[in-house]
Design an enzyme around this catalytic site. Structure first.
Site, PDB file in Angstrom:
ATOM      1  N   ASP A  43      35.263  38.891  41.894  1.00  0.00           N
ATOM      2  CA  ASP A  43      36.071  39.322  40.749  1.00  0.00           C
ATOM      3  C   ASP A  43      35.585  38.626  39.481  1.00  0.00           C
ATOM      4  OD1 ASP A  43      37.610  40.750  42.538  1.00  0.00           O
ATOM      5  OD2 ASP A  43      39.081  39.136  42.756  1.00  0.00           O
TER       6      ASP A  43
HETATM    7  N1  URA Z   1      38.727  37.186  47.117  1.00  0.00           N
HETATM    8  C1  URA Z   1      39.258  37.474  45.913  1.00  0.00           C
HETATM    9  O1  URA Z   1      40.467  37.648  45.793  1.00  0.00           O
HETATM   10  N2  URA Z   1      38.419  37.560  44.865  1.00  0.00           N
HETATM   11  C2  URA Z   1      37.098  37.361  44.957  1.00  0.00           C
HETATM   12  O2  URA Z   1      36.391  37.440  43.959  1.00  0.00           O
HETATM   13  C3  URA Z   1      36.554  37.044  46.223  1.00  0.00           C
HETATM   14  C4  URA Z   1      37.395  36.976  47.290  1.00  0.00           C
END
Ligand code: URA
Length: 257
Positions: A108
């Site tokens: 993310d």
């Molecule tokens: N889990 C999440 O919530 N975000 C990420 O970027 C990776 C794993």
């Protein structure tokens, strides 16, 4: 051509490092791929060394040796080739330093830490497959109270809003007040999985750092830093199959014009 001979065309395009296999199927659907002079109507075709493939009128690029890089993604970059909201992307950031690469899964925008990048679409696909099952480890800073019993509850997997998660290893490291540092290890690669699991536990994530992915660790790679995985290490991790018939041999097969 016999349906049992050769390899699926999307796989060959992905291996040439142009895009993922799924994107190759999309390019075919959009009529941008020609096979032996004719626009392809379907991706369900096998090709061999005898076939001439053009994408947007150009032959497949010469395939480099399969490579993998460890990248310390900083927060604030989107893992996407193009962000409709115009936010900066990892790929723009790395354009000067790397050839065309694909990420192994995504992080993310505000997640930091280890992102693996490769120039081989087939390797990317393989490492993302649930069956490959490499453990992803995260350090998480989260707000809220957590009981050991809750961590035990998720140890054998959990279903959250219809999405099933396999076994999750979670441990509280430290914390003061209502902020906690936890480590979470999971073998999947589902959308927002760590945040969803934490929300399920009543915690709100305010920092998320991936520290390892399978045998590869973030280690002391500086934020924004990138390092190629030595070929010997990569072969030991993924096997020889991505290297057999690589380079010249693959080039001959794929590239024959
Ligand atoms: N889990 C999440 O919530 N975000 C990420 O970027 C990776 C794993």
């Amino acid at each position: 051509m016999s349906g049992f001979e050769g390899e699926r065309i999307a796989k060959v395009i992905a291996r040439a490092g142009i895009c993922s296999r799924r994107d190759a199927e999309r390019l075919i659907g959009e009529g941008r791929v020609k096979l032996n002079g004719a626009v392809m109507a379907s991706a369900a075709v096998n090709v061999t060394a005898r076939d001439k493939i053009l994408v947007d009128g150009k032959p497949l690029p010469q395939k480099e040796s399969t490579k993998l890089w460890r990248y310390h993604k900083p927060a604030g970059l989107v893992v996407s080739n193009h962000d409709p909201e115009g936010r900066p992307t990892v790929f723009e950031k790395l354009r000067e330093q790397l050839p065309r690469v694909l990420s192994i899964g995504r992080l993310d925008i505000n997640t930091e830490g280890l992102l693996l990048l490769t120039n081989d679409g087939e390797l990317a696909r393989f490492l993302e497959l649930p069956a490959t099952g490499w453990i992803r480890r995260y350090r998480v800073r989260a707000y809220g109270h957590i009981e050991d019993a809750a961590l035990e509850k998720i140890a054998n997997g959990v279903e959250i809003e219809g999405v099933k998660y396999g076994p999750i290893e979670a441990r509280v490291e430290s914390g003061q007040g209502d902020n906690r540092w936890l480590t979470i290890a999971i073998r999947e690669g589902k959308n927002r999985e760590v945040k969803r699991i934490c929300e399920y536990l009543g915690l709100q994530v305010n920092r998320l750092i991936r520290t390892s992915f399978g045998p590869f660790s973030l280690g002391d790679l500086a934020r924004g830093g990138i390092e190629e995985v030595p070929i010997k290490v990569l072969k030991a991790a993924v096997g020889e199959k991505f290297f057999k018939g690589n380079d010249a041999d693959r080039r001959r097969k794929i590239q024959r014009t």
